[in-house]
Scaffold this active site. Structure first.
Site, PDB file in Angstrom:
ATOM      1  N   PHE A  83      16.656 -33.878 -23.274  1.00 10.61           N
ATOM      2  CA  PHE A  83      15.704 -33.425 -22.257  1.00 10.61           C
ATOM      3  C   PHE A  83      16.405 -33.280 -20.902  1.00 10.61           C
ATOM      4  O   PHE A  83      17.604 -33.498 -20.764  1.00 10.61           O
ATOM      5  CB  PHE A  83      14.543 -34.434 -22.152  1.00 10.61           C
ATOM      6  CG  PHE A  83      13.390 -34.138 -23.082  1.00 10.61           C
ATOM      7  CD1 PHE A  83      13.521 -33.287 -24.171  1.00 10.61           C
ATOM      8  CD2 PHE A  83      12.142 -34.733 -22.863  1.00 10.61           C
ATOM      9  CE1 PHE A  83      12.450 -33.031 -25.028  1.00 10.61           C
ATOM     10  CE2 PHE A  83      11.063 -34.477 -23.707  1.00 10.61           C
ATOM     11  CZ  PHE A  83      11.214 -33.633 -24.789  1.00 10.61           C
TER      12      PHE A  83
ATOM     13  N   ASP B 114      13.767 -37.405 -17.263  1.00 12.04           N
ATOM     14  CA  ASP B 114      14.359 -36.483 -16.279  1.00 12.04           C
ATOM     15  C   ASP B 114      15.118 -37.204 -15.162  1.00 12.04           C
ATOM     16  O   ASP B 114      14.840 -36.989 -13.965  1.00 12.04           O
ATOM     17  CB  ASP B 114      13.273 -35.550 -15.689  1.00 12.04           C
ATOM     18  CG  ASP B 114      12.422 -34.886 -16.764  1.00 12.04           C
ATOM     19  OD1 ASP B 114      12.887 -34.798 -17.912  1.00 12.04           O
ATOM     20  OD2 ASP B 114      11.284 -34.463 -16.461  1.00 12.04           O
TER      21      ASP B 114
ATOM     22  N   GLU C 289       7.214 -34.894 -13.317  1.00 10.08           N
ATOM     23  CA  GLU C 289       8.395 -34.518 -14.096  1.00 10.08           C
ATOM     24  C   GLU C 289       9.499 -34.078 -13.135  1.00 10.08           C
ATOM     25  O   GLU C 289       9.237 -33.751 -11.974  1.00 10.08           O
ATOM     26  CB  GLU C 289       8.075 -33.344 -15.029  1.00 10.08           C
ATOM     27  CG  GLU C 289       7.017 -33.665 -16.082  1.00 10.08           C
ATOM     28  CD  GLU C 289       6.772 -32.536 -17.074  1.00 10.08           C
ATOM     29  OE1 GLU C 289       6.547 -32.840 -18.245  1.00 10.08           O
ATOM     30  OE2 GLU C 289       6.804 -31.358 -16.681  1.00 10.08           O
TER      31      GLU C 289
ATOM     32  N   ASP D  69      13.476 -25.813 -18.114  1.00 11.09           N
ATOM     33  CA  ASP D  69      14.035 -26.345 -16.863  1.00 11.09           C
ATOM     34  C   ASP D  69      15.535 -26.155 -16.663  1.00 11.09           C
ATOM     35  O   ASP D  69      16.326 -26.321 -17.597  1.00 11.09           O
ATOM     36  CB  ASP D  69      13.851 -27.862 -16.804  1.00 11.09           C
ATOM     37  CG  ASP D  69      12.518 -28.321 -17.301  1.00 11.09           C
ATOM     38  OD1 ASP D  69      11.644 -27.492 -17.540  1.00 11.09           O
ATOM     39  OD2 ASP D  69      12.361 -29.543 -17.457  1.00 11.09           O
TER      40      ASP D  69
HETATM   41  C1  FRU Z   1       9.526 -30.138 -17.769  1.00 11.12           C
HETATM   42  C2  FRU Z   1       9.794 -30.913 -19.042  1.00 11.12           C
HETATM   43  C3  FRU Z   1      10.595 -32.146 -18.728  1.00 11.12           C
HETATM   44  C4  FRU Z   1      11.295 -32.423 -20.022  1.00 11.12           C
HETATM   45  C5  FRU Z   1      11.584 -31.041 -20.511  1.00 11.12           C
HETATM   46  C6  FRU Z   1      11.591 -30.912 -22.004  1.00 11.12           C
HETATM   47  O1  FRU Z   1       9.298 -28.789 -17.968  1.00 11.12           O
HETATM   48  O2  FRU Z   1       8.593 -31.234 -19.678  1.00 11.12           O
HETATM   49  O3  FRU Z   1       9.838 -33.218 -18.239  1.00 11.12           O
HETATM   50  O4  FRU Z   1      12.460 -33.156 -19.835  1.00 11.12           O
HETATM   51  O5  FRU Z   1      10.609 -30.197 -19.965  1.00 11.12           O
HETATM   52  O6  FRU Z   1      12.081 -29.691 -22.408  1.00 11.12           O
END
Ligand code: FRU
Length: 621
Positions: free
Chosen positions: A200, A266, A317, A144
């Protein structure tokens, strides 16, 4: 003679024993402690210990041990019996004494012998599938986009980053900056994994009024710290040097789930002017939770939205929420809540949906029924899209161009994953409903290096444009207006010398825009499975595959019946992005052709298609 022989034997035995417990290799010495656990001593100070990686190895733990409680072990797939590539492990250069402690690596692993002490790390490209003009990390894994923020003429693209391999792990915030959204400069990771957890996804804001007290105009970043011992908790870090380095707040965490929820991550933070307050949205399993704050540190729960809304099954997410004028009318503004979901995509795996509604500073109320689903992109490789903060009236989103179904297996080595092109998000009305268009940002025009003539032509049956651009290396932009005249299926194939192709067409009977990548090049990689058929989603065929990844398919989007369609297509070494009618439909898919697509074959089945104002541009940085 006999004595000499015995002496020789003794010496040989001694050397073997020494080698077993301490192997001296150029500038480092491995001090054996136990079977799979050792300390490495660096003999000559240098910037890096270069670590040999084998992607299929289990993770070993590597710790630069300075005796400080903040020293954090990283999970690294050190080579057992073959080497895929190297990654650099930065070493302290300020005279601090340290050892590199490695555990869970078998005593006979190749890595013990093949590390290198070096002042340089060669990151020049070794991947044939590295895009020409899309952003990728220099090396290592990316998912992300995070903390996107614009400040003092720079767009900051932070991203989920593993600097120690090309599979997911060791989440840091990687960092690239750009002045124009197309040329990116790679910088050092901005926020590193620590003993509290992985760093994250999240967001950042410019704290213009110094509400948090970290300094006027500090960039304040919000992220989820994720670990087995703490779960998923929200933290902040701030930067006083234009986003280059961050200090983690010593009051972290700033928010934990009141109900002990496992999936709570997130954080998206934005300023809500009417109430003079900051709002944070956190994805909480199958809903989004809303919090408010005046100092960015203390957060109060306000509301939740989403349970039962949108595509199912899903896991919410990476939220974002923006207020936009509908059809550019400043007197008619609506809020769009972006919700990335995985799984839940119509084509399997990850996708980005959005909800249009109103927000009064406390509650988000959606205009449409819970079952109504709106997609921001209709391809299979568009995920975790969030927007830059601090860009005034412009709303610019950046997708991660991949899908969790196969992201860890795409056929690259030195790096993995790229971002799709940044998109300008706007709202428009259609019938009684409001939708979000995602059109490529106009800054991409700077990528145009060479162009074809602009011309128009009719297609009856088939017609071919050879060598779309003579010097094309696989990076181009195609612009055309298509007028399907009493035709059922009309479109074009983007073909290479090996006959691999991407088929892009309008199905006027079904009213669909389709991109078919079943014959686009490499379509099977990753984990093998029993042979099985997958639906192609254009109802025309199914494909037999032998891998679990479901890569070989066609994606489609519904279209309205119109006289003509404006088609804008961006092709890079490993992707095709379509923007139909200024982004009212966006479709993003990865492809891995074994040579560059260089021919266009237009076709119109049972009718005529007029192609108007066709122009091709060769693209480059
Ligand atoms: C989305 C996710 C987020 C998380 C991150 C971890 O792709 O699963 O929810 O913060 O990737 O790398």
């Amino acid at each position: 003679m006999r004595t000499n022989y015995i002496q020789l034997l003794m010496v040989a035995l001694l050397i073997t024993t020494l080698a077993a417990c301490s192997s001296s290799k150029k500038n480092y010495t491995v001090m054996t402690q136990t079977e799979d656990n050792a300390m490495v001593q660096i003999n000559t100070p240098a910037r890096y210990l270069l670590l040999p990686i084998q992607n299929t190895s289990p993770e070993a733990q590597v710790l630069v041990n300075t005796g400080n409680a903040d020293d954090t072990a990283m999970d690294i797939r050190l080579a057992i019996d073959s080497i895929d590539y190297y990654v650099p492990l930065a070493l302290p250069l300020d005279g601090t004494s340290f050892t590199v402690d490695i555990s869970n690596l078998p005593a006979n692993a190749l890595a013990w012998e093949k590390m290198e002490v070096s002042d340089t790390f060669d990151a020049s490209n070794t991947d044939r599938f590295r895009p020409i003009y899309h952003h990728t990390p220099l090396y290592g894994w990316m998912n992300d986009a995070n903390g996107l923020v614009y400040k003092d003429g720079e767009y900051h693209l932070y991203f989920q980053y593993n600097p120690y391999g090309t599979k997911w792990g060791n989440m840091h915030w990687g960092h690239s900056v750009s002045k124009d959204l197309v040329t990116w400069e790679h910088l050092e990771p901005a926020i590193d994994r620590d003993n509290m957890g992985h760093i994250f996804s999240g967001s950042s804001v410019v704290d213009t009024n110094n509400d948090a007290g970290f300094g006027k105009d500090a960039i304040v970043a919000f992220y989820t710290s994720a670990s087995d011992h703490n779960g998923q908790i929200q933290c902040l870090a701030y930067s006083n040097d234009n986003g280059r380095t961050f200090t983690k707040y010593d009051g972290n965490p700033i928010l934990t789930p009141h109900d002990g929820l496992k999936d709570f991550r997130d954080p998206k933070v934005f300023w809500y002017a009417p109430d003079n307050k900051w709002v944070m949205i956190v994805s909480a399993d199958k809903e989004m939770r809303f919090y408010s704050s005046t100092d960015l540190k203390d957060w109060t729960y306000m509301s939740a939205f989403g349970e039962g809304y949108g595509a199912k099954p899903s896991q919410f997410e990476c939220p974002d929420m923006v207020e936009l004028a509908v059809d550019g009318n400043p007197n008619n503004k609506k809020w769009a809540l972006i919700v990335n979901i995985n799984p839940g995509s119509p084509f399997g795996g990850s996708a980005t949906q959005y909800f249009i509604g109103d927000f009064d500073g406390t509650n988000f109320v959606c205009d449409t029924d819970p079952d109504d689903v709106k997609w921001l992109d209709w391809g299979k490789d568009h995920y975790a899209t969030v927007c830059f903060s601090n860009t005034g009236d412009r709303v610019i989103g950046v997708p991660w161009m991949n899908n969790w179904q196969y992201a860890n297996y795409t056929p690259t080595t030195q790096f993995r994953s790229s971002n799709a092109l940044p998109r300008e998000l706007t709202l428009y009305k259609e019938g009684n409903d409001i939708f979000m268009a995602a059109n490529v940002v106009k800054e991409t025009e700077q990528l145009r290096k060479e162009s074809s003539k602009t011309f128009s032509f009719d297609v009856n049956g088939e017609s071919q444009i050879d060598q779309i651009l003579p010097t094309n290396e696989g990076a181009m932009e195609l612009i055309m207006t298509i007028e399907p005249q009493k035709v059922r299926v009309a479109g074009f194939e983007l073909i290479n010398d090996l006959g691999e192709k991407v088929d892009i067409y309008l199905d006027m009977a079904e009213l669909k825009l389709v991109m078919d990548r079943t014959q686009s090049g490499l379509i099977e990689f990753g984990e093998q499975s029993e042979p099985h058929f997958i639906e192609n989603h254009d109802n025309r065929k199914t494909t037999s595959i032998n891998y679990v990844n479901d890569f070989a398919l066609a994606t489609w989007a519904p279209i309205l019946k119109e006289k003509e369609y404006k088609l804008h297509v961006f092709v890079d070494i490993s992707s095709v992005e379509i923007f139909l009618n200024d982004g009212k439909v966006a479709m993003t898919n990865l492809v891995f052709p074994n040579s560059a697509y260089n021919t266009l074959r237009f076709y119109a089945n049972d009718g005529t298609m007029r192609v108007k104002d066709f122009t091709a541009y060769k693209l480059g940085l």
